[in-house]
Design an enzyme around this catalytic site. Structure first.
Site, mmCIF file in Angstrom:
data_model
loop_
_atom_site.group_PDB
_atom_site.id
_atom_site.type_symbol
_atom_site.label_atom_id
_atom_site.label_comp_id
_atom_site.label_asym_id
_atom_site.label_seq_id
_atom_site.Cartn_x
_atom_site.Cartn_y
_atom_site.Cartn_z
ATOM 1 N N LYS A 58 40.156 38.608 34.418
ATOM 2 C CA LYS A 58 40.488 39.117 34.957
ATOM 3 C C LYS A 58 42.233 39.556 34.460
ATOM 4 C CE LYS A 58 37.888 41.133 37.216
ATOM 5 N NZ LYS A 58 37.146 42.689 37.494
ATOM 6 N N SER A 275 31.108 30.637 38.900
ATOM 7 C CA SER A 275 30.058 32.191 38.219
ATOM 8 C C SER A 275 30.248 31.229 36.609
ATOM 9 C CB SER A 275 30.968 33.370 38.540
ATOM 10 O OG SER A 275 32.141 33.518 38.088
HETATM 11 C C1 LIG Z 1 34.879 34.379 38.749
HETATM 12 C C2 LIG Z 1 34.832 36.019 38.747
HETATM 13 N N1 LIG Z 1 33.155 35.696 37.719
HETATM 14 C C3 LIG Z 1 32.881 36.539 37.170
HETATM 15 C C4 LIG Z 1 33.136 37.884 37.372
HETATM 16 C C5 LIG Z 1 32.780 39.488 37.268
HETATM 17 O O1 LIG Z 1 33.556 39.729 35.982
HETATM 18 P P1 LIG Z 1 33.572 41.381 35.795
HETATM 19 O O2 LIG Z 1 34.428 42.485 36.872
HETATM 20 O O3 LIG Z 1 33.490 42.341 34.058
HETATM 21 O O4 LIG Z 1 32.293 42.445 35.821
HETATM 22 C C6 LIG Z 1 34.601 38.513 38.276
HETATM 23 C C7 LIG Z 1 35.397 40.007 38.039
HETATM 24 O O5 LIG Z 1 36.364 39.847 39.390
HETATM 25 C C8 LIG Z 1 34.993 36.962 38.626
HETATM 26 O O6 LIG Z 1 36.346 37.223 39.511
#
Ligand SMILES: Cc1ncc(COP(=O)(O)O)c(C=O)c1O
Length: 447
Positions: A58, A275
């Site tokens: 981010k 994630s």
């Molecule tokens: C830890 C984490 N994984 C995945 C994502 C997903 O990314 P995106 O918002 O670009 O879909 C985010 C987004 O905040 C995140 O903080």
């Protein structure tokens, strides 16, 4: 548009500003090959986004949201954003570097580590009872609160959920990095879905280079416990979620995501956050094990912000906390000794204490030094209770048959002092009932 990168030298990795570390095709976050995928032919690479300056994918978005607004000449003195943490951390740090104020509205369900980091980095936190990821349309939720604050004069919400500068950050950086790092040979791109900025911007760039690149999105189940990502139901409310533009969408359970993190940590030596496990679990199901396949999976951030989440989901790794030391079985007897002493003949009133003091009896004040500094009886020997507990008798008569009087603030510690002195052989010990409080109330002399 870009943050003004003064003094950037990626060759030496010497930077005049932390913002110079923000990635682009010349300074990409690393791609690392995974070896325990179970695949024979397909090559899977993890793109390690915690190599961003503030620790997550981010940071790209935060920097571009701010740069875009700056380019429009907007007033950014009071930024506010609903955020699950990583955008907040990125915005907090970009705002600090640019001299802007930043407030985040977020759910109390966000891991304590992230909320602590935000406070540490100077963010004004407005914590609410909301879903793990903010949901639009919740009147009490983080999104509504951010909108309410942003309506005030001089406030601005950059709104990562609908601001094209979010996917554009990935179109300008993540996509070109992957294209160059794989020398144009990437066949599959896999991302976890939150705001969908990553998949939208990167997917668009890669498909423009080669329409055959497969773009795969991965999301958790409803009621999941993986910060930063959204279930299919929550994604449906998200502006950048465009399922028709993806070649596959997979759902992964918390168990599979956290379970795969264990493999990443313990076999790949990659400090992956939850994630990452989610995205990789989807990739391993969707990517064919065929020669020539090169899949890139975005690993959004590392494990350290989620240690409490890992404790919940991998309980076998964490033995139960050591039980507290067993209570002293004799404590009740000590209490009884204290209660008996309180009723006994050795508790004297302040008038008797004054008479004994005037007769030359040693008075021992067992309060702490700061209490003594406020009010004291000048003739008293100063010996705090912890010293007496440690067996020290400095300033007391050597002859233990000599009378001694103990005093504290209200008469409790002096009674423990009495017991301690008797235990050490002082035969004639008295404790002043009501302590210095009673002494002062009676108008007796102090220094
Ligand atoms: C830890 C984490 N994984 C995945 C994502 C997903 O990314 P995106 O918002 O670009 O879909 C985010 C987004 O905040 C995140 O903080």
């Amino acid at each position: 548009m870009s943050i003004d990168l003064v003094g950037v030298d990626h060759r030496l990795r010497t930077y005049e500003s932390i913002l110079g570390l923000l990635p682009d095709a010349d300074n990409p976050t690393p791609l690392v090959r995974l070896h325990h995928t179970g695949f024979e032919h397909a090559r899977i690479y993890a793109k390690l986004e915690w190599y961003n300056p503030f620790g997550a994918v981010k940071d790209r978005v935060a920097a571009n949201l701010v740069a875009d607004a700056e380019d429009r000449g907007e007033d950014l003195q009071n930024l506010v954003e609903p955020t699950s943490g990583n955008t907040g951390i990125g915005l907090a740090m970009v705002a600090n570097a640019r001299g802007y104020g930043f407030s985040a509205t977020l759910s109390r369900a966000i891991p304590l580590e992230k909320r602590t980091a935000l406070r540490l980095f100077g963010t004004d936190l407005i914590e609410l009872d909301d879903a793990l990821c903010p949901m639009p349309g919740q009147p009490e939720g983080a999104m509504a609160k951010a909108e309410e604050l942003a309506a005030r004069p001089g406030w601005r919400e950059l709104n990562q959920y609908a601001n094209p500068a979010n996917p554009e950050a990935h179109y300008r950086t993540t996509g070109p990095e992957i294209w160059r790092q794989t020398e144009g040979r990437v066949t599959h791109f896999v991302a976890a879905l939150g705001t969908c900025g990553t998949i939208t911007g990167t997917g668009r760039f890669l498909k423009e280079q080669n329409p055959k690149v497969q773009v795969i999105g991965v999301h958790p189940t409803d009621g999941h416990d993986i910060p930063g990502v959204r279930s299919r139901r929550a994604l449906a409310l998200t502006e950048f979620f465009t399922p028709d533009a993806y070649d596959a969408i997979l759902e992964v359970t918390d168990d599979d995501a956290y379970g795969l993190c264990r493999t990443l940590h313990q076999r790949e030596s990659i400090v992956a956050g939850p994630s990452c496990g989610l995205a990789l679990a989807g990739a391993l199901r969707a990517v064919p094990d065929e020669p020539g396949v090169i899949a890139v999976v975005v690993f959004p951030d590392n494990a350290y912000k989620y240690l409490s989440s890992f404790r919940r989901h991998l309980p076998d790794l964490f033995p139960p906390e050591q039980p507290a030391a067993p209570a002293n079985p004799f404590a009740s007897h000590l209490e009884a000794a204290f209660a008996l002493a309180k009723q006994g003949p050795d508790v004297i009133d302040v008038a008797e204490a004054k008479r004994l003091l005037d007769a030359g009896v040693t008075l021992v004040d067992v309060r702490n030094a700061d209490e003594v500094a406020r009010v004291q009886i000048p003739q008293a020997v100063k010996l705090p209770l912890p010293e007496l507990s440690a067996g020290r008798t400095t300033g007391l008569p050597a002859d233990r048959s000599t009378p001694v009087v103990t005093v504290c603030a209200a008469g409790t510690r002096s009674l423990y002092a009495l017991l301690l002195l008797k235990a050490q052989g002082y035969a004639d010990v008295k404790s002043v009932d009501g302590g210095m409080g009673a002494w002062v109330s009676a108008g007796l002399p102090t220094g």
